[in-house]
Design a protein around this motif. Sequence first.
Motif, PDB file in Angstrom:
ATOM      1  N   LYS A 155      47.239  10.243  35.301  1.00 14.50           N
ATOM      2  CA  LYS A 155      46.678  11.517  35.741  1.00 14.50           C
ATOM      3  C   LYS A 155      47.751  12.315  36.463  1.00 14.50           C
ATOM      4  O   LYS A 155      48.582  11.757  37.189  1.00 14.50           O
ATOM      5  CB  LYS A 155      45.467  11.297  36.647  1.00 14.50           C
ATOM      6  N   GLN A 156      47.694  13.630  36.271  1.00 12.11           N
ATOM      7  CA  GLN A 156      48.679  14.539  36.843  1.00 12.11           C
ATOM      8  C   GLN A 156      47.958  15.711  37.482  1.00 12.11           C
ATOM      9  O   GLN A 156      47.132  16.362  36.844  1.00 12.11           O
ATOM     10  CB  GLN A 156      49.610  15.031  35.733  1.00 12.11           C
TER      11      GLN A 156
ATOM     12  N   VAL B  31      45.056  16.137  33.089  1.00 11.94           N
ATOM     13  CA  VAL B  31      45.794  17.078  33.924  1.00 11.94           C
ATOM     14  C   VAL B  31      44.837  18.015  34.644  1.00 11.94           C
ATOM     15  O   VAL B  31      43.903  18.553  34.037  1.00 11.94           O
ATOM     16  CB  VAL B  31      46.787  17.906  33.081  1.00 11.94           C
TER      17      VAL B  31
ATOM     18  N   ARG C  47      51.223  12.091  24.216  1.00 10.90           N
ATOM     19  CA  ARG C  47      50.089  12.609  23.457  1.00 10.90           C
ATOM     20  C   ARG C  47      48.805  11.842  23.783  1.00 10.90           C
ATOM     21  O   ARG C  47      48.772  10.618  23.709  1.00 10.90           O
ATOM     22  CB  ARG C  47      50.370  12.541  21.957  1.00 10.90           C
ATOM     23  N   GLN C  48      47.775  12.591  24.158  1.00  6.74           N
ATOM     24  CA  GLN C  48      46.439  12.040  24.409  1.00  6.74           C
ATOM     25  C   GLN C  48      46.476  10.887  25.406  1.00  6.74           C
ATOM     26  O   GLN C  48      45.754   9.901  25.268  1.00  6.74           O
ATOM     27  CB  GLN C  48      45.804  11.582  23.089  1.00  6.74           C
TER      28      GLN C  48
ATOM     29  N   ARG D 146      48.743  18.586  24.098  1.00  9.39           N
ATOM     30  CA  ARG D 146      49.061  17.163  23.985  1.00  9.39           C
ATOM     31  C   ARG D 146      48.370  16.309  25.048  1.00  9.39           C
ATOM     32  O   ARG D 146      48.295  15.083  24.911  1.00  9.39           O
ATOM     33  CB  ARG D 146      50.582  16.949  24.075  1.00  9.39           C
ATOM     34  N   ALA D 147      47.891  16.944  26.114  1.00 12.16           N
ATOM     35  CA  ALA D 147      47.246  16.197  27.198  1.00 12.16           C
ATOM     36  C   ALA D 147      45.918  15.601  26.742  1.00 12.16           C
ATOM     37  O   ALA D 147      45.264  16.103  25.813  1.00 12.16           O
ATOM     38  CB  ALA D 147      47.023  17.110  28.391  1.00 12.16           C
TER      39      ALA D 147
ATOM     40  N   VAL E  46      47.490  11.661  29.201  1.00 14.35           N
ATOM     41  CA  VAL E  46      47.443  12.117  30.588  1.00 14.35           C
ATOM     42  C   VAL E  46      46.345  13.160  30.788  1.00 14.35           C
ATOM     43  O   VAL E  46      46.283  14.154  30.068  1.00 14.35           O
ATOM     44  CB  VAL E  46      48.793  12.715  31.018  1.00 14.35           C
TER      45      VAL E  46
ATOM     46  N   TYR F 277      42.812  18.899  29.992  1.00 16.62           N
ATOM     47  CA  TYR F 277      43.522  19.889  30.802  1.00 16.62           C
ATOM     48  C   TYR F 277      42.496  20.819  31.423  1.00 16.62           C
ATOM     49  O   TYR F 277      41.653  21.391  30.738  1.00 16.62           O
ATOM     50  CB  TYR F 277      44.499  20.697  29.950  1.00 16.62           C
TER      51      TYR F 277
ATOM     52  N   TYR G  96      55.698  15.646  25.479  1.00 20.49           N
ATOM     53  CA  TYR G  96      54.710  15.230  26.486  1.00 20.49           C
ATOM     54  C   TYR G  96      53.840  14.132  25.883  1.00 20.49           C
ATOM     55  O   TYR G  96      53.459  14.204  24.705  1.00 20.49           O
ATOM     56  CB  TYR G  96      53.844  16.430  26.885  1.00 20.49           C
TER      57      TYR G  96
ATOM     58  N   ILE H 222      51.728  21.909  27.938  1.00 21.34           N
ATOM     59  CA  ILE H 222      51.217  20.544  27.791  1.00 21.34           C
ATOM     60  C   ILE H 222      49.772  20.427  27.332  1.00 21.34           C
ATOM     61  O   ILE H 222      49.345  19.332  26.936  1.00 21.34           O
ATOM     62  CB  ILE H 222      51.383  19.755  29.104  1.00 21.34           C
TER      63      ILE H 222
END
Length: 281
Positions: free
Chosen positions: A161-162, A214, A209-210, A246-247, A212, A250, A207, A243
């Motif tokens: 997680k970001q 965000v 993929r699938q 790819r996150a 993180v 989000y 980044y 991102i």
Amino acid sequence: MKKLWLWGSLVGLLVMLSGCGRSVTTPGAPQIANGQKYVPTLFFHGWGSSYHAEEHMANAAVKAGVTRTIIRAMVASNGTVKLQGTFKRGDYRPIVEVNFAANRSSNYQKVGQWAKNVVVALQRTYSIKSFNMVGHSMGNMAIGFYLLANGQNKHLPQLRKQVDIAGHFNGILGMDDEPNQMKLTAQGRPTKIQPAYRQLMKLRQIYPRQQVAVLNIYGDKGDGTHSDGSVSNASSQSLRYLIADRALSYREVKISGQHAQHSQLHENAQVDRLLIRFLWS
């Protein structure tokens, strides 16, 4: 016979010592049983700041009962890392307050490398497999440039997680941006791209993929500048173009009002609640 016996004893002793050498840890390093699954959350402060800017958010998490553990990663100006404090057994969601001694560096590649040094120190000490990252202001660039260099590195712990708070991904007011100047396309791409953002655009290809989830938090003081006083909302929102495709997920959240000022966002109770719900619920 006596010589043979002595030689055999010497060989045996050397074997024993070499085995001991493999198990020796740095003096003072904690002895952690195999199989423990720590998922630390690393907090990165802004330019000219320190771990003190992270304390309010970290303490809010402790008060909410999500963790009992806060340690610090002290990063010297040469990039070496010293961990202060230890993870507690059974408390698998510790917080790591990162402190950069060289807290006025604008070399984002170097700051990203320092972030990696912290991750590696935790990997070596606690054998962590995954972790979370939270950045405020320049701390977001530490995260972004860490991922730029290491997002595809499977030998490192993997980011789960970001959280980005007050990120100046495409400029800072009074430096390379002005209020209400920056525009974003429907896809979130800035119409005018700053040099650091151009480098970060590589994240669109690398980044994870699938992987993180965000959360992007930004502030609007409500004074007509559409900013937190230091960073325009458009600069913070430009993260989406980098991102979001790819996150794993989000989400953007705008904090409004007097306490949405740039430096107050890391002291904001609404931000605390968002962090706790997103990172640990």
